[in-house]
Structures are given as structure tokens and as C-alpha cells.
Write a protein that holds these residues in place. Structure first.
Motif, short mmCIF file in Angstrom:
data_model
loop_
_atom_site.label_atom_id
_atom_site.label_comp_id
_atom_site.label_asym_id
_atom_site.label_seq_id
_atom_site.Cartn_x
_atom_site.Cartn_y
_atom_site.Cartn_z
N VAL A 51 -2.00 -7.79 -2.90
CA VAL A 51 -2.17 -6.30 -3.10
C VAL A 51 -0.40 -6.17 -3.25
CG1 VAL A 51 -2.29 -3.99 -2.21
CG2 VAL A 51 -4.13 -5.79 -2.04
N GLU A 52 0.16 -6.42 -2.18
CA GLU A 52 1.65 -6.28 -2.23
C GLU A 52 2.70 -7.01 -3.23
OE1 GLU A 52 2.80 -7.32 1.86
OE2 GLU A 52 2.19 -5.53 2.61
N SER A 53 1.96 -8.27 -3.79
CA SER A 53 2.71 -9.02 -4.76
C SER A 53 2.46 -8.24 -6.06
CB SER A 53 2.22 -10.28 -4.97
OG SER A 53 0.72 -10.38 -5.28
N VAL A 54 1.49 -7.31 -6.20
CA VAL A 54 1.42 -6.36 -7.39
C VAL A 54 2.03 -5.14 -7.49
CG1 VAL A 54 -0.57 -7.56 -8.35
CG2 VAL A 54 -0.87 -5.43 -6.96
N GLY A 55 2.83 -4.66 -6.24
CA GLY A 55 3.57 -3.67 -5.94
C GLY A 55 2.96 -2.49 -5.48
N CYS A 56 1.88 -2.71 -4.38
CA CYS A 56 1.04 -1.72 -3.93
C CYS A 56 0.95 -2.02 -2.09
CB CYS A 56 -0.32 -1.92 -4.36
SG CYS A 56 -0.44 -1.17 -6.18
N ARG A 57 0.79 -0.95 -1.48
CA ARG A 57 0.50 -1.23 -0.02
C ARG A 57 -0.94 -1.04 0.32
NH1 ARG A 57 4.34 1.98 -1.62
NH2 ARG A 57 2.95 4.17 -1.61
N LEU A 58 -1.31 -1.80 1.19
CA LEU A 58 -2.59 -1.65 1.53
C LEU A 58 -2.66 -1.35 3.14
CD1 LEU A 58 -5.66 -2.85 1.32
CD2 LEU A 58 -4.98 -5.26 1.90
N GLU A 59 -3.72 -0.49 3.34
CA GLU A 59 -4.17 -0.24 4.83
C GLU A 59 -5.64 -0.44 5.03
OE1 GLU A 59 -4.11 3.69 7.79
OE2 GLU A 59 -3.89 3.92 5.55
N VAL A 60 -5.92 -1.34 6.09
CA VAL A 60 -7.30 -1.57 6.28
C VAL A 60 -7.62 -1.01 7.75
CG1 VAL A 60 -8.81 -3.66 7.09
CG2 VAL A 60 -6.80 -3.84 5.27
N THR A 61 -8.88 -0.10 7.62
CA THR A 61 -9.32 0.77 8.81
C THR A 61 -10.60 0.47 9.01
OG1 THR A 61 -9.43 2.42 7.22
CG2 THR A 61 -7.30 2.40 8.74
N ARG A 62 -11.39 1.20 9.85
CA ARG A 62 -12.87 0.95 10.36
C ARG A 62 -13.23 2.54 10.03
NH1 ARG A 62 -14.92 -3.51 9.84
NH2 ARG A 62 -16.62 -2.98 11.26
N SER A 67 -0.07 3.47 -4.40
CA SER A 67 0.95 2.99 -5.33
C SER A 67 1.41 4.40 -6.13
CB SER A 67 0.42 1.92 -6.37
OG SER A 67 1.50 1.74 -7.27
N ASP A 68 2.54 4.57 -6.57
CA ASP A 68 2.83 5.66 -7.37
C ASP A 68 3.22 5.37 -8.87
OD1 ASP A 68 5.20 4.19 -6.89
OD2 ASP A 68 6.28 6.10 -6.09
N ARG A 69 2.82 3.91 -9.06
CA ARG A 69 3.08 3.42 -10.51
C ARG A 69 1.88 3.26 -11.45
NH1 ARG A 69 5.44 -2.09 -9.40
NH2 ARG A 69 5.37 -2.18 -11.63
N ARG A 70 1.85 3.11 -12.52
CA ARG A 70 0.95 2.82 -13.47
C ARG A 70 1.24 1.86 -14.24
NH1 ARG A 70 -2.83 6.93 -13.76
NH2 ARG A 70 -3.56 6.36 -15.63
N PHE A 71 0.33 1.20 -15.18
CA PHE A 71 0.49 0.19 -15.98
C PHE A 71 -0.14 0.70 -17.35
CE2 PHE A 71 -3.55 -1.03 -14.37
CZ PHE A 71 -4.52 -1.39 -15.33
#
Length: 407
Positions: free
Chosen positions: A35-46, A61-65
Motif C-alpha cells: 500500500v505504501e509503495s503506491v503512495g498511500c497510507r494504511l490503517e488496520v483496526t477492528r 491518499s490525496d492523489r489520483r491517477f
């Protein structure tokens, strides 16, 4: 056979698929890196969904393709490798193909109106990394519940399932049903990932012995648990023969495409093989044939996944001018177990790495094949003959294999 069974009875989205596989035991670090290698952040919760505790994967993420080329470049530059990268690129192509068909343009010209945010690409990358980290020989999927009613889109109100999701369901022969709620339950990204990751779609579960269960939470609060269920199980699939108590042959189901041509040059046929393999064909061969009126010709034969039938048949017709392609559906294929090993080889005072493909049947090595490109690189680097390098790589591979599999 160890299988991963997906149950999208409450729909599917990219984040639900990724979360269900994480909950099932996928490598969390590998998923986060993807996830981070494509420029995003990941939060994992229950998160509890109608009394069911599930995993929630939130990508920000605040970017688009904006195009297929841009998205493909992002994935190729990511940390994904081998099968994970292949699955991610396959899902992306399925998505672009659907968007293009809906809007009447080629996949390369498609604009990702509803899924262009970079988090959709992160869902694809994370789910592909999660699948690659799970030890399942096949991925099976039950019918998808798509919801119902209308959704608001960039083009106004649209019926559920949305046009891109419906096109993927049609093109990839994915079984689906409406309901059970008046909401959009299947997203285009979710549909593309199911099409890319699943080896087979079933109308009902096979005979199963479930080992683990994972729940991936969706964003919606519904009258039912908005979760995607994933199961790791031992399964006996229809059409599989046993070879002794408790043993099931390793195999899968494929489709065979076939077409006869008598006016196509060798250069075109060679290019066709490369094109089909690059587009996801499992195997392609050209057979010489004697056609009507004694004309020499060729039989094109390709082994493919069922969901690629229409697309690859179209490539054969466009590249050769063939008037038709025969489709032999649902062929069961027995497979040897396959793995890749890497050996360190000291030659001419230098340590070099080389890969080998190993095939096994019931634990016994059947064949061992050094990678040509690695052998050629070592030969050029050391000045040794390619034949000599190949022999040494093969010898080192046999030693490494028997060290890891002493019995």
C-alpha cells in the motif's frame, strides 16, 4: 486441496477484500509495504459489524491517477513482485477494460471517473500482496450479492450494479444476484479484484473442512453485517480424482482456444504467441496443419483462464484475421507442484545468483530448469560457455532442493 474461499454475500470492495485476507492471516507487513509503495497510507483496526468482529482496512491518499498507463507505471514501480504484481496488473486491466467498454473507448483511453483515487490502486496492490502471502492452491468465489436501487455517480443516478461493475460481471462470467438490501454492495474495484484473484466461481460451496475464517469490514452500516467472509479450507472439488487415502491431485480448470489459419506469416504467429502470453495466456502453441485444397496452414491453440476467453479470442481474431475461434470450456488440468528456488554459485572468483523452476509430484522432483536469462548473464559476466554455466546451476539446484526436501 487447500483453497481460499471468498463469500461476498454482503458484496465486495477493494478494502473489504484486503481486510478479509488480513483477518485470515495474510502477511500484514507485506500488505502495508504494498500500500505504501503506491503512495498511500494504511490503517488496520477492528470493528464490529452487527455483532460480528471484523478487520477494517482504511487507505488514505490525496492523489489520483487518470489513465491506464499512469496506474500501470505506479504498480510496476511498487514493491510487488511476481504473482502479486501479475494479479495487480490483471485487476487493473480488467478495470480499465470495463471502463473503456462502458464509455466506448479503448482501455488505454479510459478515464477512471469513479475509481481514479489512488486508494483504489492501493486496495488492488494490498489485496494482491495479501493473496500472495497465503498458502492456498486455488481461490474460489461464491456468487456476489450486488445490492439494489440507485447510486449517485459523476454521470447522475445509475442503477445497481453500476455500469463498470456490471460489465466486469458480464465479461468475466461472474455469477451474481441482486439484494439483499437497496444499497450498492459491489464496487468496480471489488469486482475487478474478484475476477483477477479467483480461479473459479461456484454456485455453491464444495465439500469443505474449514481451518480459518476472516471477516473484512465494509464502510456501510446495513441491516445485515457488511462484511466479506474469507475461509481457508481443505476442499474436494468436483471433477478431482483421488490418488490414495486423503490425497487429491493438484489441478485447476482452464479454457482452450483454438483457431485454424492458412494465410498468416510466421512473423505474425510469433508475435501472436508473445502477445497472448503477455496478456495472461497460460500456454500457447502453433501446430502445422494441412488445410482444404491441400494448402499448408496452422492451428493456433491457447490455454487460458475462463475469465480471459473473450479478450484473448479477440486478440487472435484481430492479429490473424481469423473468422472465428473455437472455445473448449471448463477443461480440468492436472498440475505438478511448482516452485522457484535461488542458488548462489561461485564461478571465476565471483558469487552469482541464479533462479531455477522446480516441478514436483507428491513430493518427488520431476524436473528442474535453470532460468535462461540468469544463465546467460552469468556466462557473459564470467566468460564461461552457456552450456557449462547451465550444468553448474542445475547441479547446485539439485543440491539445494534435496537439502530442503531430504525425504
Amino acid at each position: 486441496m487447500k483453497v481460499l474461499l471468498l463469500d461476498p454475500s454482503a458484496g465486495a470492495s477493494g478494502d473489504m477484500i484486503m481486510a478479509s485476507l488480513l483477518d485470515l492471516g495474510a502477511d500484514g507487513q507485506a500488505v502495508r509495504q504494498a500500500v505504501e509503495s503506491v503512495g498511500c497510507r494504511l490503517e488496520v483496526t477492528r470493528q464490529k459489524k452487527r455483532s460480528i468482529m471484523a478487520c477494517r482496512a482504511t487507505v488514505t491518499s490525496d492523489r489520483r491517477f487518470h489513465s491506464l498507463d499512469e496506474a500501470r507505471s505506479i504498480l510496476n514501480s511498487s514493491c510487488l513482485r511476481e504473482k502479486a504484481l501479475d494479479n495487480a496488473l490483471r485487476a487493473l486491466h480488467i478495470l480499465a477494460e470495463a471502463e473503456g467498454r462502458v464509455h466506448g473507448v479503448s482501455p488505454e483511453q479510459a478515464h477512471f471517473h469513479e475509481v481514479g483515487a489512488l486508494d483504489a490502486l492501493a486496495d488492488i496492490a494490498g489485496s494482491s500482496a495479501a493473496r500472495a502471502s497465503l498458502e492456498a492452491e486455488q481461490v474460489l468465489c461464491l456468487p456476489v450479492c450486488v445490492g439494489g436501487g440507485l447510486i449517485q455517480s459523476a454521470h447522475g443516478l445509475l442503477p445497481v450494479p453500476g455500469p463498470a461493475a456490471l460489465e466486469i460481471l458480464r465479461a468475466r462470467h461472474i455469477p451474481w444476484r441482486g439484494g439483499p438490501v437497496e444499497e450498492e454492495l459491489l464496487t468496480p474495484t471489488g469486482a475487478a479484484l474478484l475476477a483477477a484473484l479467483a480461479d473459479e466461481f461456484l454456485s455453491e460451496p464444495p465439500l469443505l473442512q474449514v481451518e480459518r475464517i476472516g471477516y473484512g469490514a465494509g464502510k456501510k452500516d446495513l441491516e445485515m453485517p457488511n462484511v466479506l467472509r474469507a475461509m481457508m479450507a481443505e476442499a474436494h472439488l468436483p471433477g478431482q480424482d483421488t490418488a490414495g487415502p486423503g490425497h487429491i491431485h493438484h489441478g485447476d480448470r482452464v479454457v482452450q482456444l483454438e483457431s485454424n489459419v492458412d494465410d498468416v506469416t510466421g512473423e505474425v504467429l510469433g508475435y501472436l504467441i508473445e502477445r497472448l502470453m503477455g496478456e495472461g495466456a497460460l500456454d500457447v502453441c502453433i501446430l502445422p496443419a494441412l488445410m482444404k485444397k491441400g494448402r499448408p496452414g496452422s492451428v493456433i491453440r491457447a490455454i487460458i483462464r475462463a475469465e480471459d476467453s473473450e479478450r484473448l479470442a479477440g486478440i487472435i481474431i484481430r492479429e490473424t484475421g481469423s473468422l472465428g475461434v473455437r472455445v473448449f470450456p471448463s477443461i480440468h488440468r492436472f498440475l505438478a507442484e511448482r516452485e522457484e528456488i535461488v542458488v548462489d554459485l561461485e564461478l571465476a572468483g565471483q558469487v552469482n545468483q541464479a533462479r531455477l523452476k522446480v516441478s514436483r509430484l507428491e513430493g518427488e522432483m520431476i524436473s528442474l530448469k535453470p532460468e535462461y536469462e540468469d544463465c546467460r548473464r552469468i556466462a557473459e559476466k564470467t566468460g564461461l560457455a552457456l552450456r557449462e554455466v547451465r550444468e553448474k546451476v542445475e547441479e547446485a539446484g539439485r543440491l539445494a532442493f534435496h537439502k530442503c526436501h531430504p525425504f
